[in-house]
Write an enzyme that holds these catalytic residues in place. Structure first.
Site: not given
Length: 307
Positions: A150, A219-220, A244, A249, A268, A270
């Site tokens: 990515i 990422g996270r 994102d 979450e 989330h 993306a």
């Protein structure tokens, strides 16, 4: 070969006669509601499975390989049985995530989030908000922290905008990591969640960044200590963020991140596209065909893989 696949229309199409048919393969369909079919299977395509379904899939007798139709593999840590090979599907998601990263950066640079807020209020901003800092990416120093598939696509997309890009990996010398981060106008997080990366952007690290830096996280969520980010946003140390993924979450109602005018939150998504299910089925078919024909599919990963 018997392969367990998600109970979705695009995967059912693989079992029908036609161009997408998989000769020599018996597809068995699982879902979170109906569970996992009984019997042995040589492989499993893991997608949209909850924890109970995932556990049941990984306990199927005869399992030799698992394809997770995600780019990240942190949900598999401690789960994969010994001797079972794991493949991810980074190619399925790379382009969409890279586009999302760049779109968020461009939107933030042009203050779209502020003007969207004004639109919701029915307010015409005849003069740009001074603190929005409307600018382009020309000459901006962008650090891609997690420089894999990515990251390389993000770099290629950003180059025409004149940004100066630096990629950081697990092999980058710590002193160089510190130097690159300290001079960055943008820090883009593309890291997986591991013991080494969780909380990597904390109060101590944020204090070393250039005042006014923007943070982008695809990422996270747990890469960032959320309370520390909020404090840095309050002080102005961080100019804004495009998120994102978040911690927690999903982001609950009333959370302090929601109403930050200099924070853009997406849920989330993306890697999401309208044709993702169809593309996922096509990707799974290509991997299954490779395995049937004795070719090694791309994307084999180990659970210790980082970035």
């Amino acid at each position: 070969m018997r392969v367990l696949v998600p109970d979705l229309p695009a995967f059912h199409a693989l079992a029908q006669p036609g161009d997408t048919h998989l000769p020599g393969t018996e597809l068995a369909f699982y879902s979170n509601k109906a569970g996992v079919p009984a019997g042995e299977a040589g492989g499993a395509v893991l997608w949209l499975a909850n924890a109970a379904t995932r556990d049941a899939l990984l306990a199927v007798p005869g399992l030799k390989w698992v394809l997770t139709l995600t780019a990240g593999i942190d949900h598999m840590r401690g789960q994969l049985p010994a001797g079972v090979r794991l493949y991810n599907a980074h190619r399925l998601h790379d382009r969409a995530v890279a586009v999302h990263v760049v779109a968020g950066m461009l939107a933030a640079c042009r203050g779209f989030h502020r003007f969207r807020d004004a639109q919701a209020r029915g307010e015409w901003l005849s003069k740009p908000i001074p603190q929005s800092g409307l600018h382009t990416l020309d000459g901006q120093k962008v650090v891609l922290w997690g420089y894999g598939h990515i990251g390389r696509q993000v770099e290629a997309m950003l180059q025409p905008f004149g940004a100066k890009i630096h990629g950081l990996t697990s092999r980058t010398e710590p002193d160089l990591v510190d130097y690159r981060l300290a001079e960055a106008d943008w820090v883009v997080l593309l890291l997986p969640s591991t013991e080494k990366t969780r909380g990597v952007l904390n109060a101590g690290r944020l204090a070393t960044l250039k005042p006014g830096v923007w943070i982008s996280n695809q990422g996270r969520g747990d890469l960032i200590v959320t309370d520390d980010l909020l404090a840095a946003l309050d002080s102005g140390q961080v100019g804004g963020a495009v998120l994102d993924v978040t911690d927690p979450e999903p982001l609950p109602p009333g959370h302090r991140l929601w109403k930050r005018e200099n924070v853009i939150v997406t849920p989330h998504i993306a890697s999401t596209t309208t044709d993702l299910q169809e593309r996922g089925a096509v990707y799974a078919r290509s991997v299954i065909l490779d395995l049937l024909q004795g070719r090694e599919p791309e994307g084999e990963v180990g659970l210790s893989d980082a970035y």
